[in-house]
Design an enzyme around this catalytic site. Structure first.
Site, short mmCIF file in Angstrom:
data_model
loop_
_atom_site.label_atom_id
_atom_site.label_comp_id
_atom_site.label_asym_id
_atom_site.label_seq_id
_atom_site.Cartn_x
_atom_site.Cartn_y
_atom_site.Cartn_z
N TYR A 211 34.94 52.81 37.75
CA TYR A 211 35.70 52.32 36.60
C TYR A 211 34.91 52.44 35.29
CZ TYR A 211 38.55 50.02 40.18
OH TYR A 211 39.33 49.75 41.26
N TYR B 30 48.20 45.06 42.84
CA TYR B 30 47.02 45.91 43.06
C TYR B 30 46.59 45.75 44.51
CZ TYR B 30 42.45 47.99 43.06
OH TYR B 30 41.38 48.78 43.38
N ASP C 111 48.66 40.81 51.61
CA ASP C 111 47.34 41.34 51.26
C ASP C 111 46.51 40.16 50.77
OD1 ASP C 111 45.10 42.36 50.09
OD2 ASP C 111 46.13 43.88 48.89
N LYS D 206 36.68 41.63 51.48
CA LYS D 206 35.94 40.89 50.45
C LYS D 206 35.16 39.71 51.03
CE LYS D 206 38.49 42.33 46.30
NZ LYS D 206 37.54 43.09 45.53
C1 LIG Z 1 44.43 42.25 46.63
C2 LIG Z 1 43.50 43.40 46.83
N1 LIG Z 1 43.74 44.27 47.81
C3 LIG Z 1 42.93 45.31 48.07
C4 LIG Z 1 41.80 45.52 47.30
C5 LIG Z 1 40.91 46.69 47.59
O1 LIG Z 1 39.72 46.27 48.16
P1 LIG Z 1 38.43 47.23 48.15
O2 LIG Z 1 37.93 47.23 46.75
O3 LIG Z 1 37.48 46.59 49.11
O4 LIG Z 1 38.89 48.57 48.60
C6 LIG Z 1 41.50 44.63 46.26
C7 LIG Z 1 40.31 44.83 45.43
O5 LIG Z 1 40.12 44.25 44.41
C8 LIG Z 1 42.37 43.54 46.03
O6 LIG Z 1 42.15 42.67 45.04
#
Ligand SMILES: Cc1ncc(COP(=O)(O)O)c(C=O)c1O
Length: 450
Positions: A22, A150, A256, A285
């Protein structure tokens, strides 16, 4: 062979060989040369101590270099560092699956590991698609996602994310996705006010489901908190309504919880706010407390059963080299120990109370349009014109300006354009929260006078 000399600083060597995520590398802000992390602080090569106000990209919950997590990693590396997970198993993966299932809502019974948040989402999307194929409903292909979503940066995860500056260059690669309104109350898609509305925004999802009939495979959501789309906090009724609609239309619900899982919103999992059981849950995470990459997609028995067959084409053909890495699983287990033997969720609720108190005082300051708090997340949305409620979103220049001002004060914040948020590790003390809030108050105050 090229020789790396040590006479150059870390930053000079970084400049010569690296490309950061980024980051526009033509005019990059110098990265922080971090040499040590401890608790909520990062320490830099040039002697600075910086409070990690974003939990190192939302992953770190128990603080950096936690003695118990460190020990778990050391113990595990002496036993087994890694082994492939097709045709092999190991105790950390089994223990973790059992304990995750015990924490997750009833009905979720199988864990499929991968290695980050985006892959956890890719797995969920592929499972949902193949589930319908295996069940003899191949027409159910459509993914329904929300505006401002996202879900990650791999191609499938980007497809189900909202169209944005993150995805624009890749449009030709993305599969088509139907989008429905998100409950973004501050910028309500229907122009209603939360105080008096009845989550009418849900009707858009209902209409999309009704219109697409039995072509929809799944609805994917970030329950209660849409993160990168602007730290949008939901009314609980919206989450309840999504589950109800998925049931009514016979569609799978993918939650998610890559960001929201493991206490971030004040509950172990955000779906608990509405007592909702999704069909698939994506985790990553904070799963490993921010130590190592690990993803998990957890599904119901009904989904798992749809892949059981003597017909090998019904197998889920998906895997990653580092699936269920034992080191990552061992740290994840030690993190669950901290949840089970401590009062981690109470810490989150204490932070939430402080954030509600501290940030609501800012609500009436001119550049502040909205203040949102859930669990250990506080967000402030700035507006360029309070009537328009508009600003330039992720590319708004206020973001880098604020990030630099906070860094100078020893606080690491990384605004999402015109949305400033504070998301510390849960081990932050009340005094450290108060100190952070005072930095936020002062910097926002200087925006008006500056
Ligand atoms: C809700 C959500 N899903 C998926 C992801 C993607 O995770 P990664 O960065 O470990 O690929 C993120 C990353 O910020 C996220 O906030």
């Amino acid at each position: 062979m090229p020789v790396v000399t040590n006479t150059a600083s870390l930053l000079e060597r970084d400049r010569a060989s690296l490309w950061h995520p980024y980051t526009q590398m033509s005019s990059p802000v110098a990265p922080l040369p971090v040499v040590k992390g401890e608790g909520v602080y990062r320490y830099t090569e040039d002697g600075r101590r910086i409070l990690d106000g974003i939990s190192s990209w939302w992953v770190n919950i128990h603080g950096h270099s936690h003695p118990k997590l460190n020990q778990a990693l050391i113990d595990q590396v002496r036993e087994l560092e890694h082994v492939m997970f097709a045709g092999c198993t190991h105790r950390p993966a089994v223990d973790l699956a059992e304990r995750l299932l015990a924490h997750l809502p009833d009905g979720l019974t199988r864990v499929f590991y991968s290695d980050n948040g985006s892959t956890a989402v890719e797995v969920a999307v592929k499972l949902a698609c193949q589930y319908w194929e295996n069940k003899g409903h191949p027409q159910r292909r459509v993914m329904l996602a929300l505006e401002h979503a996202y879900h990650g940066d791999t191609v499938g995860a980007m497809s189900v994310s909202a169209e944005s500056v993150f995805t624009a260059a890749f449009t030709p690669l993305l599969f088509p996705v139907v989008r429905a309104h998100a409950p973004y109350c501050f910028q309500c898609p229907l122009g209603l006010e939360r105080r008096t509305c009845h989550v009418e925004c849900l009707q858009n999802l209902e209409a999309q489901l009704a219109q697409r009939g039995d072509t929809v495979a799944a609805v994917i959501i970030e329950p209660m908190l849409q993160g990168a789309g602007g730290m949008i906090v939901w009314p609980t009724d919206f989450l309840l309504g999504v589950r109800r609609l998925c049931d009514r239309f016979g569609v799978l619900l993918i939650a998610d919880e890559v960001l929201t899982g493991f206490g971030r919103t004040g509950r172990m999992f955000a779906c608990e706010h509405a007592d909702v059981t999704p069909d698939l849950v994506c985790l990553s995470k904070a799963l490993t407390a921010g130590y190592l990459p690990l993803g998990a997609t957890v599904v119901t028995g009904a989904i798992y059963d749809a892949f059981l067959s003597s017909d090998h084409s019904k197998t889920f053909f998906h895997g990653h080299s580092f699936t269920a890495n034992p080191l990552a699983c061992a740290v994840a287990l030690a993190s669950l120990d901290l949840f089970e033997h401590g009062d981690v969720l109470n810490d989150v609720r204490r932070i939430e109370t402080q954030l509600i108190d501290g940030l609501s005082q800012l609500r009436d300051l001119p550049p502040v349009g909205d203040v949102r708090v859930i669990g250990a997340v506080g967000a402030i949305e700035f507006v360029s014109d309070t009537k328009m409620r508009g600003a330039a979103g992720y590319l708004d220049s206020i973001g880098p300006h604020l990030a630099a001002a906070f860094l100078e004060r020893g606080l690491l914040l990384r605004p999402l354009g015109n949305v400033l948020y504070f998301m510390p590790p849960y081990v932050i003390t009340a005094d450290e929260v108060e100190w952070s809030l005072s930095q936020i108050r002062e910097v926002i105050g200087s925006l008006q006078t500056g």
